[in-house]
Design an enzyme around this catalytic site. Structure first.
Site, PDB file in Angstrom:
ATOM      1  N   LYS A 140       0.866  -1.159   0.000  1.00 55.05           N
ATOM      2  CA  LYS A 140       0.000   0.000   0.000  1.00 55.05           C
ATOM      3  C   LYS A 140       0.923   1.234   0.000  1.00 55.05           C
ATOM      4  O   LYS A 140       2.035   1.190   0.533  1.00 55.05           O
ATOM      5  CB  LYS A 140      -0.771  -0.119   1.311  1.00 55.05           C
ATOM      6  CG  LYS A 140      -1.547   1.015   1.818  1.00 55.05           C
ATOM      7  CD  LYS A 140      -1.816   0.774   3.313  1.00 55.05           C
ATOM      8  CE  LYS A 140      -3.076  -0.020   3.568  1.00 55.05           C
ATOM      9  NZ  LYS A 140      -4.297   0.749   3.383  1.00 55.05           N
ATOM     10  N   ASN A 194      -2.836   3.534 -12.740  1.00 60.37           N
ATOM     11  CA  ASN A 194      -3.661   3.682 -11.530  1.00 60.37           C
ATOM     12  C   ASN A 194      -5.152   3.709 -11.931  1.00 60.37           C
ATOM     13  O   ASN A 194      -5.498   3.289 -13.039  1.00 60.37           O
ATOM     14  CB  ASN A 194      -3.231   4.966 -10.804  1.00 60.37           C
ATOM     15  CG  ASN A 194      -3.345   4.834  -9.300  1.00 60.37           C
ATOM     16  OD1 ASN A 194      -4.369   4.396  -8.799  1.00 60.37           O
ATOM     17  ND2 ASN A 194      -2.300   5.213  -8.583  1.00 60.37           N
ATOM     18  N   GLY A 243     -11.003  -2.152 -11.584  1.00 57.94           N
ATOM     19  CA  GLY A 243     -11.705  -3.407 -11.870  1.00 57.94           C
ATOM     20  C   GLY A 243     -11.866  -3.652 -13.360  1.00 57.94           C
ATOM     21  O   GLY A 243     -11.395  -2.858 -14.196  1.00 57.94           O
ATOM     22  N   GLY A 267      -4.807  -3.074 -14.284  1.00 57.43           N
ATOM     23  CA  GLY A 267      -6.152  -2.572 -14.564  1.00 57.43           C
ATOM     24  C   GLY A 267      -7.103  -3.691 -14.925  1.00 57.43           C
ATOM     25  O   GLY A 267      -7.102  -4.202 -16.037  1.00 57.43           O
ATOM     26  N   GLY A 310      -5.115  -5.996  -8.825  1.00 56.49           N
ATOM     27  CA  GLY A 310      -5.595  -5.066  -7.807  1.00 56.49           C
ATOM     28  C   GLY A 310      -6.939  -5.444  -7.235  1.00 56.49           C
ATOM     29  O   GLY A 310      -7.057  -6.295  -6.346  1.00 56.49           O
ATOM     30  N   CYS A 316      -1.874   9.212  -7.538  1.00 53.64           N
ATOM     31  CA  CYS A 316      -3.000   8.930  -6.642  1.00 53.64           C
ATOM     32  C   CYS A 316      -4.084   9.989  -6.820  1.00 53.64           C
ATOM     33  O   CYS A 316      -3.834  11.172  -6.612  1.00 53.64           O
ATOM     34  CB  CYS A 316      -2.558   8.900  -5.190  1.00 53.64           C
ATOM     35  SG  CYS A 316      -3.949   8.480  -4.127  1.00 53.64           S
TER      36      CYS A 316
HETATM   37  C1  FMN Z   1      -9.095   0.164  -2.611  1.00 49.30           C
HETATM   38  C2  FMN Z   1      -7.941   0.551  -3.481  1.00 49.30           C
HETATM   39  C3  FMN Z   1      -6.816   1.121  -2.916  1.00 49.30           C
HETATM   40  C4  FMN Z   1      -5.727   1.478  -3.718  1.00 49.30           C
HETATM   41  N1  FMN Z   1      -4.626   2.043  -3.149  1.00 49.30           N
HETATM   42  C5  FMN Z   1      -3.548   2.328  -3.917  1.00 49.30           C
HETATM   43  C6  FMN Z   1      -2.362   2.811  -3.324  1.00 49.30           C
HETATM   44  O1  FMN Z   1      -2.231   2.931  -2.105  1.00 49.30           O
HETATM   45  N2  FMN Z   1      -1.324   3.131  -4.157  1.00 49.30           N
HETATM   46  C7  FMN Z   1      -1.389   2.964  -5.521  1.00 49.30           C
HETATM   47  O2  FMN Z   1      -0.418   3.258  -6.230  1.00 49.30           O
HETATM   48  N3  FMN Z   1      -2.505   2.468  -6.097  1.00 49.30           N
HETATM   49  C8  FMN Z   1      -3.568   2.148  -5.327  1.00 49.30           C
HETATM   50  N4  FMN Z   1      -4.691   1.627  -5.906  1.00 49.30           N
HETATM   51  C9  FMN Z   1      -4.716   1.406  -7.378  1.00 49.30           C
HETATM   52  C10 FMN Z   1      -4.362  -0.039  -7.737  1.00 49.30           C
HETATM   53  O3  FMN Z   1      -3.059  -0.369  -7.325  1.00 49.30           O
HETATM   54  C11 FMN Z   1      -4.476  -0.266  -9.249  1.00 49.30           C
HETATM   55  O4  FMN Z   1      -3.531   0.542  -9.908  1.00 49.30           O
HETATM   56  C12 FMN Z   1      -5.852   0.087  -9.798  1.00 49.30           C
HETATM   57  O5  FMN Z   1      -6.861  -0.273  -8.893  1.00 49.30           O
HETATM   58  C13 FMN Z   1      -6.127  -0.594 -11.157  1.00 49.30           C
HETATM   59  O6  FMN Z   1      -5.998  -1.993 -11.069  1.00 49.30           O
HETATM   60  P1  FMN Z   1      -7.251  -2.987 -10.769  1.00 49.30           P
HETATM   61  O7  FMN Z   1      -8.316  -2.623 -11.741  1.00 49.30           O
HETATM   62  O8  FMN Z   1      -6.705  -4.359 -10.945  1.00 49.30           O
HETATM   63  O9  FMN Z   1      -7.669  -2.701  -9.372  1.00 49.30           O
HETATM   64  C14 FMN Z   1      -5.780   1.248  -5.122  1.00 49.30           C
HETATM   65  C15 FMN Z   1      -6.918   0.653  -5.677  1.00 49.30           C
HETATM   66  C16 FMN Z   1      -7.971   0.282  -4.888  1.00 49.30           C
HETATM   67  C17 FMN Z   1      -9.166  -0.373  -5.524  1.00 49.30           C
END
Ligand code: FMN
Length: 328
Positions: free
Chosen positions: A45, A213, A238, A264, A286, A130
């Site tokens: 995180k 992100n 998602g 992603g 993620g 972020c």
């Molecule tokens: C609940 C949540 C918390 C996240 N916290 C961070 C974080 O602390 N730092 C970061 O770089 N990305 C953070 N992300 C982004 C994810 O690392 C990822 O880049 C993004 O969700 C896209 O991937 P996914 O569709 O597989 O979730 C977060 C995503 C979610 C859903």
């Protein structure tokens, strides 16, 4: 024997499947349920220099094919992570990539300096993207001519380093001077043109790019006439964003010569394969972790099956290998 090691500067990952920042806590939370040593790497995180409480609840809202989050970087701070979590995490025999974000820039460089000396930190991911931190610039500063007032504080635009090539290069350079550890720039997919920003990150010293992100979004409740989140906006993640992310990886991969970690909407091995074909060298899972923390290991197994079934001996064979008339 399949060779699917991935090199990010001096770091070699044993396989290309990582867990994405912020979706797997600090890692230890899942150590009992998931064999962490089977992951390519674990990205923590995002940590800040001092502990952060994050945003007010609710912080998560389900959306079609995904979710909006507004966690806002809640974390225990870098010192507490290094003292209280890292020693136990090191024993899990998985490369640990520590995600950091600092503001002002001196905070970021100070964190990078500490991490450079921290034993057991394999690499640093700089979260330049972020969308859930404090809104820094009002629309007025961005050209509408109308500064927000106390009576009308919204709309205010979210601000991220990775929206601007010059700032991206500047922050990367400052951090690069503090560490010889592999440095990954996590970029926002939510920009008009990712290529100048990706190039700026590489120019600034990034050894790899995470793309990307979340996308900024909103979900409004018509009955309460209010946001379904505690904040007005959040970050969309998602499966809903997967085609957007795959496209951005493909588009950026043509212009940079560092490894790209595709992020992603990956849930299954098939999804990860899309990113490899688009040009990614590794992937990070993620949102899928919230439904099933074993999702990354299922992706590893599914990839092994695919590679064996299709007689693929190295991931290099797949990387960027899209069959399309215009790609020949
Ligand atoms: C609940 C949540 C918390 C996240 N916290 C961070 C974080 O602390 N730092 C970061 O770089 N990305 C953070 N992300 C982004 C994810 O690392 C990822 O880049 C993004 O969700 C896209 O991937 P996914 O569709 O597989 O979730 C977060 C995503 C979610 C859903």
């Amino acid at each position: 024997m399949i060779d699917w090691r991935v090199a990010i500067a001096s770091l070699t990952l044993s396989n290309p499947v990582l867990v994405a920042a912020g979706t797997f806590g600090y890692g230890l939370e899942f150590a009992r349920a998931v064999r962490l040593e089977r992951l390519g790497a674990l990205i923590t995180k995002t940590l800040t220099r001092t502990p952060q409480q994050g945003n007010p609840p609710p912080r998560l809202v389900e959306t079609p094919g995904g979710m909006l989050n507004a966690v806002g970087l809640q974390n225990i701070g870098l010192d507490a992570f290094l003292q209280e979590r890292l020693p136990a995490l090191r024993a899990c025999r998985v490369p640990i990539i520590v995600s950091i974000l600092g503001e002002p820039i001196e905070d970021t460089t100070a964190m990078a300096q500490r991490l450079d000396r921290a034993e057991g930190v394999a690499a640093i991911e700089l979260n330049l993207s972020c969308p859930n931190v404090q809104e820094r610039s009002g629309l007025g500063e961005r050209g509408s001519g109308q500064l927000p007032t106390a009576q009308n504080p919204e709309p205010r635009a979210k601000w991220m380093v990775a929206q601007d090539p010059a700032t991206t290069a500047e922050v990367m350079q400052a951090v690069r001077q503090q560490t010889r550890k592999p440095l990954i720039a996590k970029l926002s997919p939510d920009v008009t043109d990712l290529v100048p920003i990706a190039r700026a990150a590489v120019r600034g010293g990034a050894d790899a790019l995470s793309i990307g992100n979340t996308f900024v979004g909103m979900s409004l409740d018509p009955v309460r006439r209010a946001s379904r989140l505690g904040t007005l906006t959040g970050g969309l993640s998602g499966p809903a964003i997967r085609p957007l992310a795959v496209y951005r990886v493909w588009y950026t991969a043509q212009s940079v010569n560092v490894p790209i970690i595709g992020v992603g909407g990956i849930v299954r091995a098939e999804d990860a394969l899309e990113f490899f074909l688009a040009g990614a060298s590794a992937v990070a899972i993620g949102t899928a972790n919230f439904a099933d923390p074993r999702a990354p290991l299922r992706v590893v197994q599914g990839l092994e099956r695919y590679l064996r079934t299709h007689h693929v001996e190295s991931l290099n064979e797949l990387r960027g290998a899209i069959n399309h008339p215009s790609a020949l």
